[in-house]
Design a protein around this motif. Sequence first.
Motif, PDB file in Angstrom:
ATOM      1  N   LYS A 112      -2.120   3.853   5.266  1.00  0.00           N
ATOM      2  CA  LYS A 112      -1.252   3.061   4.417  1.00  0.00           C
ATOM      3  C   LYS A 112      -0.095   3.939   3.917  1.00  0.00           C
ATOM      4  CE  LYS A 112      -3.674  -0.898   3.971  1.00  0.00           C
ATOM      5  NZ  LYS A 112      -4.862  -0.608   4.771  1.00  0.00           N
ATOM      6  N   LYS A 129       1.199  -1.072  -0.008  1.00  0.00           N
ATOM      7  CA  LYS A 129      -0.263  -1.042  -0.023  1.00  0.00           C
ATOM      8  C   LYS A 129      -0.863  -1.709   1.216  1.00  0.00           C
ATOM      9  CE  LYS A 129      -2.332  -1.717  -4.023  1.00  0.00           C
ATOM     10  NZ  LYS A 129      -2.668  -2.326  -5.345  1.00  0.00           N
ATOM     11  N   GLU A 130      -0.033  -2.486   1.922  1.00  0.00           N
ATOM     12  CA  GLU A 130      -0.495  -3.154   3.136  1.00  0.00           C
ATOM     13  C   GLU A 130       0.040  -2.504   4.416  1.00  0.00           C
ATOM     14  OE1 GLU A 130      -2.678  -5.627   3.330  1.00  0.00           O
ATOM     15  OE2 GLU A 130      -2.935  -5.604   1.150  1.00  0.00           O
TER      16      GLU A 130
END
Length: 383
Positions: free
Chosen positions: A276, A268-269
């Motif tokens: 992403k 997600k990062e």
Amino acid sequence: MFTESEDVSMIRETARRIARERLEPVAAALDRGESRDAFLDNLKLLAENGFMSLNVSEEYGGTNAGTAAFAATTEELGRACASTGVTTSVTNLVGEVIQACGSAAQKQAHLPKLADGTYPAGAFCLTESGAGSDPSAMKARAQKSGNGWVLNGVKLYITSASYAGIFVVWAVTDPDAPKGKGISCFLVEAGTPGMSVGTPERKMGQTGSATCEVRFDDCRIPADAIMGAENDGFRIAVAELAGGRIGIAGLALGIARAAMEAAIAYVKEREQFGRKIADMQGIQWAIADRETELEAASLLIAKAAHLKDAGQPFAQAASMAKLYASEAAQRATYTALQLHGGAGYIADLPLERYARDARITTIYEGTSEVQRLIIARNILAAA
């Protein structure tokens, strides 16, 4: 069965809190062979909170919380530190064996010490060099001598041996009996003359948990050290291992969940190709597959625990839970490592430790191949 009881949920939350506050901060150091004092302190803390005797009666200081609580506990401890989790699982197994098969005097002498942490751990001495998947082939001998027994033999890969306070030991007492019929079970306290514990093995994973050779050289034990009926020990081993497999299934699930939680946070990062990586279909499908498998493992564990707590036959369900959860953990930890890319291979992150820790869950307390044999035999016998 799909919703935990309030009591089990409370036990899970307590285990999770201790795991996050005390176990997780030292897990990497334990993996490097450090922080032994902290490890032993954490075992004591777990005992003081009732986690070393979850299926032992309150009469002996146990929690009497049941198998579902046991599985939830090993899962939460496994998320944080598999080495502490396996020590807890085996110690609970030892307590159950003593409660199920021990005399009143044996229960009173040893169960409170497991429950309150006087014994840092318990050890289960079954495996030998020529008796792994086939423990009935053991060569360790116990011979009557005066008012007692003399033990001789070598046990291998014994979890917690270097700090266990009590050892459950299997040995042949009637060498002329049919295979598996002349084996008895004994209780041997740490420090008994004639018993020696070897240096902990160097292992691929779960390195914070000591795994040692235990040698018996003319080890003299009293007549009342025998547990259960003479020559009935193999039945005890088979019966109790089935319950222990539920704990290992929970442990495998906990390791896998920790790995996938880390992977989900990472994707997600992490950005590649201007977005992403969590937005990429391939990543999403990998996560979906692994999480579905872990949910299935959770349900198999819950079923096995329910059957055991209800006093119903549970060996097949326990083998199914252990087989599926441990193999799902292999896939989950390697998927999580892969989703981290090169970073997952670096020891600064716990992904490579999770993968190493999960690997043994398909081997100890019965390999995946042995679980398949048990499952198939049960199904074919019932057909």
